[in-house]
Design a protein around this motif. Structure first.
Motif, PDB file in Angstrom:
ATOM      1  N   ASP A  69       0.879  -1.170   0.000  1.00 42.38           N
ATOM      2  CA  ASP A  69       0.000   0.000   0.000  1.00 42.38           C
ATOM      3  C   ASP A  69       0.916   1.220   0.000  1.00 42.38           C
ATOM      4  O   ASP A  69       1.352   1.687   1.047  1.00 42.38           O
ATOM      5  CB  ASP A  69      -0.902  -0.023   1.233  1.00 42.38           C
ATOM      6  N   GLN A  70       1.229   1.719  -1.185  1.00 44.52           N
ATOM      7  CA  GLN A  70       2.236   2.764  -1.335  1.00 44.52           C
ATOM      8  C   GLN A  70       1.633   4.150  -1.078  1.00 44.52           C
ATOM      9  O   GLN A  70       0.610   4.498  -1.650  1.00 44.52           O
ATOM     10  CB  GLN A  70       2.837   2.687  -2.744  1.00 44.52           C
ATOM     11  N   VAL A  71       2.314   4.934  -0.231  1.00 40.61           N
ATOM     12  CA  VAL A  71       1.773   6.233   0.180  1.00 40.61           C
ATOM     13  C   VAL A  71       2.825   7.343   0.088  1.00 40.61           C
ATOM     14  O   VAL A  71       2.712   8.360   0.759  1.00 40.61           O
ATOM     15  CB  VAL A  71       1.199   6.153   1.615  1.00 40.61           C
ATOM     16  N   HIS A  72       3.847   7.164  -0.733  1.00 37.86           N
ATOM     17  CA  HIS A  72       4.919   8.156  -0.906  1.00 37.86           C
ATOM     18  C   HIS A  72       5.664   8.417   0.406  1.00 37.86           C
ATOM     19  O   HIS A  72       6.062   9.548   0.697  1.00 37.86           O
ATOM     20  CB  HIS A  72       4.362   9.467  -1.480  1.00 37.86           C
ATOM     21  N   SER A  73       5.840   7.354   1.189  1.00 30.90           N
ATOM     22  CA  SER A  73       6.566   7.452   2.448  1.00 30.90           C
ATOM     23  C   SER A  73       8.017   7.004   2.244  1.00 30.90           C
ATOM     24  O   SER A  73       8.451   6.756   1.117  1.00 30.90           O
ATOM     25  CB  SER A  73       5.904   6.548   3.493  1.00 30.90           C
ATOM     26  N   THR A  74       8.741   6.885   3.346  1.00 37.90           N
ATOM     27  CA  THR A  74      10.087   6.298   3.294  1.00 37.90           C
ATOM     28  C   THR A  74      10.125   5.017   4.123  1.00 37.90           C
ATOM     29  O   THR A  74      11.196   4.567   4.533  1.00 37.90           O
ATOM     30  CB  THR A  74      11.144   7.287   3.822  1.00 37.90           C
ATOM     31  N   ASP A  75       8.967   4.413   4.347  1.00 39.17           N
ATOM     32  CA  ASP A  75       8.881   3.199   5.157  1.00 39.17           C
ATOM     33  C   ASP A  75       9.207   1.963   4.321  1.00 39.17           C
ATOM     34  O   ASP A  75       8.781   1.839   3.165  1.00 39.17           O
ATOM     35  CB  ASP A  75       7.484   3.051   5.762  1.00 39.17           C
ATOM     36  N   LEU A  76       9.938   1.034   4.934  1.00 34.20           N
ATOM     37  CA  LEU A  76      10.332  -0.221   4.306  1.00 34.20           C
ATOM     38  C   LEU A  76       9.895  -1.383   5.189  1.00 34.20           C
ATOM     39  O   LEU A  76       9.793  -1.242   6.413  1.00 34.20           O
ATOM     40  CB  LEU A  76      11.849  -0.282   4.138  1.00 34.20           C
ATOM     41  N   VAL A  77       9.616  -2.527   4.572  1.00 32.14           N
ATOM     42  CA  VAL A  77       9.254  -3.726   5.333  1.00 32.14           C
ATOM     43  C   VAL A  77      10.171  -4.876   4.931  1.00 32.14           C
ATOM     44  O   VAL A  77      10.665  -4.939   3.798  1.00 32.14           O
ATOM     45  CB  VAL A  77       7.775  -4.127   5.118  1.00 32.14           C
ATOM     46  N   TYR A  78      10.379  -5.785   5.875  1.00 34.07           N
ATOM     47  CA  TYR A  78      11.171  -6.979   5.636  1.00 34.07           C
ATOM     48  C   TYR A  78      10.260  -8.038   5.040  1.00 34.07           C
ATOM     49  O   TYR A  78       9.351  -8.545   5.705  1.00 34.07           O
ATOM     50  CB  TYR A  78      11.798  -7.453   6.946  1.00 34.07           C
ATOM     51  N   GLY A  79      10.481  -8.359   3.763  1.00 33.40           N
ATOM     52  CA  GLY A  79       9.579  -9.208   3.005  1.00 33.40           C
ATOM     53  C   GLY A  79       9.235 -10.543   3.631  1.00 33.40           C
ATOM     54  O   GLY A  79       8.049 -10.912   3.699  1.00 33.40           O
ATOM     55  N   PRO A  80      10.210 -11.317   4.115  1.00 38.16           N
ATOM     56  CA  PRO A  80       9.890 -12.645   4.643  1.00 38.16           C
ATOM     57  C   PRO A  80       8.948 -12.653   5.843  1.00 38.16           C
ATOM     58  O   PRO A  80       8.323 -13.676   6.128  1.00 38.16           O
ATOM     59  CB  PRO A  80      11.278 -13.193   5.033  1.00 38.16           C
ATOM     60  N   GLU A  81       8.832 -11.540   6.546  1.00 42.12           N
ATOM     61  CA  GLU A  81       7.965 -11.485   7.725  1.00 42.12           C
ATOM     62  C   GLU A  81       6.699 -10.665   7.489  1.00 42.12           C
ATOM     63  O   GLU A  81       5.854 -10.556   8.376  1.00 42.12           O
ATOM     64  CB  GLU A  81       8.737 -10.917   8.914  1.00 42.12           C
ATOM     65  N   ALA A  82       6.553 -10.090   6.307  1.00 41.07           N
ATOM     66  CA  ALA A  82       5.409  -9.226   6.030  1.00 41.07           C
ATOM     67  C   ALA A  82       4.163 -10.048   5.727  1.00 41.07           C
ATOM     68  O   ALA A  82       4.238 -11.146   5.166  1.00 41.07           O
ATOM     69  CB  ALA A  82       5.717  -8.303   4.858  1.00 41.07           C
ATOM     70  N   THR A  83       3.011  -9.522   6.104  1.00 41.81           N
ATOM     71  CA  THR A  83       1.730 -10.161   5.815  1.00 41.81           C
ATOM     72  C   THR A  83       0.767  -9.130   5.241  1.00 41.81           C
ATOM     73  O   THR A  83       0.903  -7.928   5.475  1.00 41.81           O
ATOM     74  CB  THR A  83       1.112 -10.779   7.082  1.00 41.81           C
ATOM     75  N   GLY A  84      -0.219  -9.631   4.498  1.00 37.86           N
ATOM     76  CA  GLY A  84      -1.224  -8.737   3.936  1.00 37.86           C
ATOM     77  C   GLY A  84      -0.624  -7.783   2.928  1.00 37.86           C
ATOM     78  O   GLY A  84       0.242  -8.140   2.123  1.00 37.86           O
ATOM     79  N   THR A  85      -1.093  -6.533   2.982  1.00 37.82           N
ATOM     80  CA  THR A  85      -0.604  -5.480   2.096  1.00 37.82           C
ATOM     81  C   THR A  85      -0.041  -4.369   2.962  1.00 37.82           C
ATOM     82  O   THR A  85      -0.750  -3.432   3.341  1.00 37.82           O
ATOM     83  CB  THR A  85      -1.738  -4.944   1.197  1.00 37.82           C
TER      84      THR A  85
END
Length: 253
Positions: A69-85
């Motif tokens: 869910d892209q919002v023009h932020s600078t937030d990053l997530v670690y793919g292997p632990e991410a869930t949903g969107t």
């Protein structure tokens, strides 16, 4: 029908997979024709799901890409632990099986890996995220030093058509990491003679300046214009109601 793709031309390790989707080959109808991958643009959800599944199968991906869910932020997530969107504008992974992905229609998609093929990342760099430091933050997720990274700049709006106000130039100058970075930023803007207080901005040059200021030296791509190439790319500035191209990167098992 398989979605058409571009395979980035860069010296990534053999175990790193990467792809950029074109707007041809899918099942979406106008104005999203044909390979829209975004659920948030009012396209038929079943068509989008069909396009995503077609992409997964044609690329033989280990899993569905991690759509954000892209919002023009600078937030990053670690793919292997991410869930949903996840609400974020980038993801990274050091594990086979997680596919990092970003969606764009003029913003700059940036793919990164290290020279050892142990980590990958994808970032959505619109001018706000780019100015805010999303590439700096993405580089910082890697265990290897910045001079061991490879970066590919995917299709974005080109420097001959991306018009911005003087406030955008000032915002970038205010975030310069040093004097050399500041000079590179200034060189990425050209004043429009036909429009007072308006500039043409070069997203590719701004990304290169940011990456180089962060210690990255191996930078590839950056030779498309999503706005001018309506046959292959979606463009929000050209058509506000439109689809999204995908840029993906993953580690093969």
């Amino acid at each position: 029908m398989p979605i058409d793709i571009i395979t980035p031309q860069w010296p990534a390790p053999a175990n790193v997979g990467s792809a950029i989707t074109l707007r041809t080959g899918g099942c979406s109808n106008a104005p999203f024709d044909q390979s829209n991958l975004a659920l948030h643009v009012q396209d038929n959800p079943q068509d989008v799901i069909g396009n995503r599944e077609s992409l997964k199968q044609s690329l033989k991906l280990p899993t569905q890409p991690l759509w954000l869910d892209q919002v023009h932020s600078t937030d990053l997530v670690y793919g292997p632990e991410a869930t949903g969107t996840p609400r974020a504008d980038g993801s990274y992974s050091d594990q086979p099986g997680a596919v990092c992905a970003v969606l764009t229609a003029d913003c700059l998609p940036v793919l990164l890996c290290d020279s050892a093929g142990t980590q990958v990342a994808a970032a959505h760099a619109g001018w706000r995220g780019l100015c805010g430091g999303i590439l700096r933050k993405t580089v910082a997720t890697f265990a290897q030093s910045p001079d061991q990274l490879l970066v590919y700049l995917g299709p974005a709006i080109g420097p001959r058509v991306f018009e911005v106000g003087s406030e955008v130039l000032q915002a970038f100058l205010d975030q310069a990491q040093d004097s050399q970075h500041k000079r590179a930023i200034a060189a990425a803007f050209s004043l429009r003679e036909s429009a007072e207080d308006k500039y043409l901005a070069d997203l590719y040059s701004l990304a290169r300046a940011e990456l180089q200021a962060s210690g990255v030296t191996e930078i590839f791509g950056g030779d498309y214009c999503s706005y001018s190439d309506s046959e292959r790319f979606y463009s929000y500035r050209r058509e506000p109601k439109t689809g999204r191209n995908g840029s993906l990167i993953w580690l093969r098992g």
